[in-house]
Design an enzyme around this catalytic site. Structure first.
Site, PDB file in Angstrom:
ATOM      1  N   LYS A 183       0.830  -1.207   0.000  1.00 28.29           N
ATOM      2  CA  LYS A 183       0.000   0.000   0.000  1.00 28.29           C
ATOM      3  C   LYS A 183       0.862   1.253   0.000  1.00 28.29           C
ATOM      4  CE  LYS A 183      -3.778  -0.541   2.371  1.00 28.29           C
ATOM      5  NZ  LYS A 183      -4.414  -0.793   3.684  1.00 28.29           N
ATOM      6  N   ARG A 193      -3.285   3.171   8.413  1.00 34.52           N
ATOM      7  CA  ARG A 193      -3.625   2.035   7.550  1.00 34.52           C
ATOM      8  C   ARG A 193      -2.496   1.007   7.522  1.00 34.52           C
ATOM      9  NH1 ARG A 193      -4.765   4.642   1.843  1.00 34.52           N
ATOM     10  NH2 ARG A 193      -5.978   2.722   1.587  1.00 34.52           N
ATOM     11  N   GLY A 239      -8.329  -7.547   3.961  1.00 38.90           N
ATOM     12  CA  GLY A 239      -9.235  -7.761   5.084  1.00 38.90           C
ATOM     13  C   GLY A 239      -8.591  -8.422   6.296  1.00 38.90           C
ATOM     14  N   MET A 262      -5.839  -7.275   8.102  1.00 38.54           N
ATOM     15  CA  MET A 262      -5.367  -6.358   9.134  1.00 38.54           C
ATOM     16  C   MET A 262      -6.249  -5.128   9.140  1.00 38.54           C
ATOM     17  SD  MET A 262      -1.336  -6.984   8.929  1.00 38.54           S
ATOM     18  CE  MET A 262      -1.382  -6.572   7.225  1.00 38.54           C
ATOM     19  N   ARG A 289      -3.448  -1.531  -6.479  1.00 37.65           N
ATOM     20  CA  ARG A 289      -2.621  -2.736  -6.394  1.00 37.65           C
ATOM     21  C   ARG A 289      -2.974  -3.634  -7.572  1.00 37.65           C
ATOM     22  NH1 ARG A 289      -5.677  -4.433  -1.062  1.00 37.65           N
ATOM     23  NH2 ARG A 289      -7.725  -4.779  -1.920  1.00 37.65           N
ATOM     24  N   HIS A 299      -4.939 -40.077   4.921  1.00 34.18           N
ATOM     25  CA  HIS A 299      -4.977 -41.013   3.803  1.00 34.18           C
ATOM     26  C   HIS A 299      -5.983 -40.566   2.749  1.00 34.18           C
ATOM     27  CE1 HIS A 299      -6.631 -44.519   1.676  1.00 34.18           C
ATOM     28  NE2 HIS A 299      -5.361 -44.848   1.585  1.00 34.18           N
ATOM     29  N   SER A 338      15.391 -41.074  -7.330  1.00 35.12           N
ATOM     30  CA  SER A 338      14.164 -40.305  -7.216  1.00 35.12           C
ATOM     31  C   SER A 338      14.011 -39.966  -5.743  1.00 35.12           C
ATOM     32  CB  SER A 338      12.969 -41.121  -7.702  1.00 35.12           C
ATOM     33  OG  SER A 338      11.794 -40.377  -7.511  1.00 35.12           O
ATOM     34  N   CYS A 369       9.634 -37.309  -6.405  1.00 37.41           N
ATOM     35  CA  CYS A 369       8.239 -37.733  -6.465  1.00 37.41           C
ATOM     36  C   CYS A 369       7.637 -37.479  -5.084  1.00 37.41           C
ATOM     37  CB  CYS A 369       8.125 -39.197  -6.867  1.00 37.41           C
ATOM     38  SG  CYS A 369       8.964 -40.337  -5.776  1.00 37.41           S
ATOM     39  N   TYR A 376      13.873 -33.771 -13.280  1.00 38.12           N
ATOM     40  CA  TYR A 376      12.420 -33.726 -13.437  1.00 38.12           C
ATOM     41  C   TYR A 376      11.727 -33.693 -12.085  1.00 38.12           C
ATOM     42  CZ  TYR A 376      12.294 -38.632 -12.063  1.00 38.12           C
ATOM     43  OH  TYR A 376      12.407 -39.786 -11.359  1.00 38.12           O
TER      44      TYR A 376
HETATM   45  P1  ADP Z   1      -7.762  -2.337   3.529  1.00 39.59           P
HETATM   46  O1  ADP Z   1      -6.337  -2.699   3.420  1.00 39.59           O
HETATM   47  O2  ADP Z   1      -8.546  -3.213   4.426  1.00 39.59           O
HETATM   48  O3  ADP Z   1      -8.396  -2.082   2.198  1.00 39.59           O
HETATM   49  P2  ADP Z   1      -7.391   0.496   3.756  1.00 39.59           P
HETATM   50  O4  ADP Z   1      -6.220   0.997   4.517  1.00 39.59           O
HETATM   51  O5  ADP Z   1      -7.273   0.516   2.290  1.00 39.59           O
HETATM   52  O6  ADP Z   1      -7.774  -0.933   4.308  1.00 39.59           O
HETATM   53  O7  ADP Z   1      -8.617   1.372   4.188  1.00 39.59           O
HETATM   54  C1  ADP Z   1      -9.924   1.007   3.885  1.00 39.59           C
HETATM   55  C2  ADP Z   1     -10.673   2.170   3.328  1.00 39.59           C
HETATM   56  O8  ADP Z   1     -10.616   3.260   4.205  1.00 39.59           O
HETATM   57  C3  ADP Z   1     -10.121   2.702   2.034  1.00 39.59           C
HETATM   58  O9  ADP Z   1     -10.578   1.986   0.947  1.00 39.59           O
HETATM   59  C4  ADP Z   1     -10.695   4.092   2.013  1.00 39.59           C
HETATM   60  O10 ADP Z   1     -11.987   4.067   1.507  1.00 39.59           O
HETATM   61  C5  ADP Z   1     -10.696   4.463   3.472  1.00 39.59           C
HETATM   62  N1  ADP Z   1      -9.559   5.337   3.766  1.00 39.59           N
HETATM   63  C6  ADP Z   1      -8.323   4.995   4.168  1.00 39.59           C
HETATM   64  N2  ADP Z   1      -7.548   6.082   4.304  1.00 39.59           N
HETATM   65  C7  ADP Z   1      -8.296   7.134   3.971  1.00 39.59           C
HETATM   66  C8  ADP Z   1      -8.063   8.542   3.897  1.00 39.59           C
HETATM   67  N3  ADP Z   1      -6.876   9.072   4.178  1.00 39.59           N
HETATM   68  N4  ADP Z   1      -9.092   9.323   3.519  1.00 39.59           N
HETATM   69  C9  ADP Z   1     -10.284   8.783   3.220  1.00 39.59           C
HETATM   70  N5  ADP Z   1     -10.576   7.492   3.276  1.00 39.59           N
HETATM   71  C10 ADP Z   1      -9.590   6.661   3.641  1.00 39.59           C
HETATM   72 MG    MG Z   2      -7.764  -0.908   0.897  1.00 38.48          MG
END
Ligand code: ADP
Ligand code: MG
Ligand code: MG
Length: 879
Positions: free
Chosen positions: A22, A92, A101, A103, A336, A454, A763, A830, A850
């Site tokens: 990220k 974040r 989802g 963390m 991403r 098994h 093998s 194998c 192989y």
């Molecule tokens: P995840 O990794 O679970 O997607 P994110 O860190 O991307 O978590 O955050 C989830 C959501 O929170 C983002 O998709 C965005 O909509 C919102 N968000 C995160 N940071 C900001 C920010 N600086 N301003 C506005 N919305 C934010």
């Molecule tokens: Mg996100």
């Protein structure tokens, strides 16, 4: 002092290991000039520090964080903690590999009882200000303090109900104020302290919480599933907030540049007006399709589409983007390489090649080898599945989709199959005797047994769907019914199993077959052109062999002969052989087996169309073949002119304390050379005949299992050679054959140079080698592996992923020693690892010739072998 904090303006896409996916993405987007709220990243090294320093953030790192905050204040023209116009941030998580989802994220951080008033005045929008504060309290309590979400949800629900609202955005400023004070009261009650008012304290607590979330159970099991090392750690991003919850010209959404389920071109996505953060994924409101944005905000839509194109071209891959619109202004919050189904991955890779964005070599690297599994088994019809009734869920032990009538006994299953029924075999647990029944079944469901039980191993080998270890189920095999999810299912009733999810459905759900065509075929052809490793298969029957050839197998690396003896007309003969007292009796019984074995081998040679075939001589301890029921024992007694007591006594005499380390493998041939003689005759005669019939030049490869010493191999080899020469003389043939061995006990690896003097090929039998190196059995490891994961002793199951550090050393050492003695020695692997991408990469580096895996993993191995070789060549070029 070491640098632990990086401004978005200091990073780039190449710094993924340090900044997480990220953070690197946000920095890169900043660099390209897309609209990104300012911010900074606390590196993954800081996370490692955190765990090393007893879960604290060092003073030096804290200082760097506050310095970065000052920079952010300046850029935003706002002060953190200001009572009139506060700077708000999001905190974040973001690891190197994306873990959707897994963390946690906290939004609107920096608000407190005083600044929320200033925020309301400054924005002229009290509803928005209070909405932001209540969201912050909710997220902070959940993520940082670990409070259950239900406390807050029930307050929100209560207010909504009392006021007759359906949606959160209907809540007024006054409602929200009231909700906030009730939220804070719950917080104080449950936490024994007031909700923290100091923004600096909020910030450090939030950062710590993200570091902590790296170690939560959810994240740990996700990492194990996707092979992400614990040592990587997560980065933390602190970013100025932008607001999608400011009214009707604001909103938030997610979008993909191509379809993540089919790969089709064109923007796919959803958004919500007047919403924040995860509302889109989690909310009760149904989001709008992204195309609707064109009507709502044409300018923003156009800017979004243009930017999405820029991102896709920049990353040269399908992007998954998160964005927010604040009062008509667009911001990107994340991009991403999007997760996708295997089908979409193939489509996208081929399209990108056709669009001249990537080369075929890159296309091959883009497909996650493991994901091909999804395409290699029949799948449920998607629509029909939606209407299916789930009655339970257990371990997804062998993928695929299966539907059929339930049978509780292997023989019943075979009988039903013979009548043309589709069958699901349901057992408390399976044993080798069930093998024919498993073969006859579309799917197998067991009450006991893990992913390496098994049932699971055999089912994966056969490509049969299997759901195992369903502890919620009670199976009554005698009365032929099982109970699960409040339903009683009797013999003959239909159920459906999804081996990829572990779900168990009531009824007959239609399936669709898999095949290698179109994009799949195109990618596989590219892969074949890059790989060095050959890919063979483990196959014991002509049907399996044929299947493997269709999936691209280039030979058989392991043909196990023991499974051939379980068929109803053969098992009495092998039992007679085992219980015989004299060599003469044994030879007589074995002679009756020769035609069967020869027939099997001919079938397999033909199915392989002249490609190499390695045949392993009898391996399991003999007790696995002996009768267990009184009825079978009586039959055998009659057959052999013995008393029941005699038979029972002789069976008992075969008992061993630790059969896996007992009288098995080549030890059988040392004691009973007649077994090796019989098998050699069958192998050689079959090859001579098939070569004559089909014009092939098969050079059969005879593999002696469980060798630990050259002399041991020599004793068996002498039996093989003398028999083979005799057969050749009888037939007037000059057939060439080879004798080699499995390296599967640690001593064999240590003695590899001397063994290679006699063995023409090796093998690596990594199932046994792993078992014997670790000193625990794969059938029992399930009992304690979970504890080993929890205690961070192992990160993965060593039976699924080759232990490269330990067992790998034995392989490398054995390979090197063998090559010294016999430079052209042919070496392969194998066992389960032969189809595991990480293990295949290891084999490629170790210079093996192989890998051999179960038929359904052949395409995965072809792709993984290509990826391994491409990586190796790239590394060689770099250095
Ligand atoms: P995840 O990794 O679970 O997607 P994110 O860190 O991307 O978590 O955050 C989830 C959501 O929170 C983002 O998709 C965005 O909509 C919102 N968000 C995160 N940071 C900001 C920010 N600086 N301003 C506005 N919305 C934010
Ligand atoms: Mg996100
Ligand atoms: Mg073995």
């Amino acid at each position: 002092m070491s640098k632990r904090v990086y401004l978005f303006t200091e990073g780039n896409a190449g710094m993924r290991n340090l900044l997480g996916g990220k953070g690197a993405g946000l920095a890169e987007m900043t660099k390209i000039g897309l609209p990104i709220p300012n911010g900074f990243t606390i590196s993954t090294e800081a996370c490692t520090d955190y765990y090393e320093e007893n879960k604290t953030i060092s003073e030096d790192t804290q200082r760097q964080i506050y310095e970065a905050m000052s920079w952010l204040e300046e850029r935003q023209g706002k002060k953190f903690g200001d009572t009139e116009d506060p700077l708000l941030v999001s905190v974040r998580s973001g690891a190197r590999a994306s873990m959707p989802g897994m963390m946690d994220t906290i939004l609107n951080l920096g608000l407190n009882d005083v600044s929320v008033e200033g925020f309301a005045r400054k924005t002229g929008n009290p509803r928005f200000a209070y909405d932001s504060y209540r969201r912050f309290i909710q997220m902070f309590s959940d993520v940082v303090m670990g409070m259950s979400k239900t406390f807050f949800d029930s307050i929100l629900d209560g207010t909504r109900r009392a006021k007759g609202y359906v949606y959160d955005y209907e809540l007024t400023a006054e409602d929200l104020k009231d909700i906030i004070s009730r939220f804070k009261a719950v917080y104080a009650e449950k936490m024994g302290q007031e909700f923290p008012q100091d923004p600096r304290e909020q910030l450090m607590a939030a950062i710590q919480a993200v570091f902590r979330s790296w170690d939560n159970p959810r994240a740990n099991s996700y990492r194990r599933m996707y092979d992400i090392p614990y040592s990587w750690g997560t980065a933390v991003n602190v970013q100025a907030m932008v607001f999608g919850n400011k009214g009707d010209t604001s909103g938030t959404g997610v979008a993909f540049t191509r379809s993540p389920s089919t790969g089709a071109k064109g923007i796919f996505g959803e958004y919500l007006i007047n919403a924040q953060g995860e509302d889109v994924v989690a909310g009760i409101r149904t989001p709008q399709p992204i195309t609707k944005l064109q009507e709502d905000m044409p300018e923003v839509y156009k800017q979004f589409i243009d930017s999405a194109k820029i991102l896709e071209n920049h990353y040269r891959d399908m992007q998954d983007m998160e964005f927010t619109i604040e009062e008509g202004k667009l911001y990107f919050l994340q991009t991403r390489n999007g997760k996708r189904t295997a089908q979409a991955a193939l489509q996208i890779a081929c399209d990108l090649v056709d669009e001249n964005m990537i080369t075929p070599e890159e296309a091959v690297l883009r497909i996650e080898a493991q994901s091909l599994d999804q395409l290699l088994h029949p799948n449920f019809d998607v629509q029909a599945l939606k209407n299916g009734r789930v009655i339970g869920q257990a371990l997804p032990a062998s993928p695929g989709a299966a539907a059929g009538r339930v049978y509780f006994d292997a023989d019943d299953a075979i009988a039903a199959r013979t009548e043309g029924q589709r069958v699901i075999l349901v057992r408390q647990e399976t044993s080798p005797e069930d093998i024919e029944g498993m073969h006859a079944a579309e799917g197998v469901l067991t009450m006991r047994g893990g992913m390496t039980s098994h049932a699971a191993v055999v089912a994966r080998g056969m490509g049969t769907c299997c759901v195992s270890g369903c502890g919620d189920m009670t199976v009554n095999e005698a009365e032929k019914y099982f109970e699960l999810g409040g339903v009683t299912v009797r013999e003959g009733d239909y159920i459906s199993l999804d081996g990829s999810t572990g779900k168990i459905y009531l009824g007959d759900i239609p399936t669709v077959e898999a095949s290698i065509t179109g994009n799949f075929e195109r990618i596989m052809k590219w892969a074949d052109s890059f790989r060095r490793l050959r890919v063979r298969t483990n196959a014991d029957t002509p049907a399996d062999a044929e299947n493997a050839v269709n999936l691209g197998a280039e030979g058989i690396g392991l043909c196990r002969t023991e499974h051939m003896f379980f068929a109803p007309e053969r098992i009495p003969k092998i039992r007679r052989m085992i219980l015989s007292d004299t060599t003469e009796e044994r030879e007589a019984a074995l002679n009756e087996l020769i035609p069967y074995q020869k027939g099997d081998f001919k079938g397999i040679y033909k199915a392989m169309q002249g490609m190499p075939v390695t045949i392993r001589f009898l391996d399991p301890p003999l007790h696995e073949f002996v009768p267990t029921t009184e009825e079978d024992m009586r039959e055998l007694a009659d057959d052999m002119n013995l008393t029941l007591a005699d038979v029972r006594a002789r069976c008992d005499a075969l008992h061993e304390f630790n059969p896996m380390m007992g009288h098995r493998g080549c030890r059988l041939s040392v004691t009973y050379p007649e077994i090796a003689r019989m098998q050699t005759r069958a192998v050689i005669e079959a090859a001579i005949e098939v070569n004559a019939e089909c014009g092939y030049h098969i050079e059969p490869e005879i593999m002696v299992p469980l060798v630990g010493d050259k002399k041991e191999l020599d004793v068996v080899k002498k039996v093989i050679d003398s028999t083979a020469e005799q057969v050749k003389a009888e037939k007037g043939s000059d057939l060439v054959y080879h004798v080699g061995t499995m390296i599967e006990i640690p001593r064999a690896a240590l003695m590899a140079d001397s063994i290679a003097e006699s063995a023409e090929f090796f093998s690596f039998g990594t199932n046994d080698l792993t078992q014997m190196t670790f000193g625990f059995s794969r059938d029992d490891a399930g009992k304690f592996l979970q504890d080993y994961y929890k205690s961070k002793i192992y990160e993965a199951d060593p039976f699924a992923h080759l232990d490269q550090n330990g067992v790998g050393q034995l392989i490398e050492m054995a390979a090197a020693k063998a090559k010294k003695v016999r430079p052209d020695i042919h070496m392969g692997i194998c066992g389960e690892h032969g189809g595991d991408p990480a293990s295949i990469e290891f084999c490629n580096r170790a210079g093996l010739s192989y890998v051999s895996c179960s038929p359904f993993r052949v395409p995965i191995a072809r792709l993984a072998a290509a990826q391994a070789e491409i990586k190796l060549r790239r590394e060689a070029k770099e250095s």
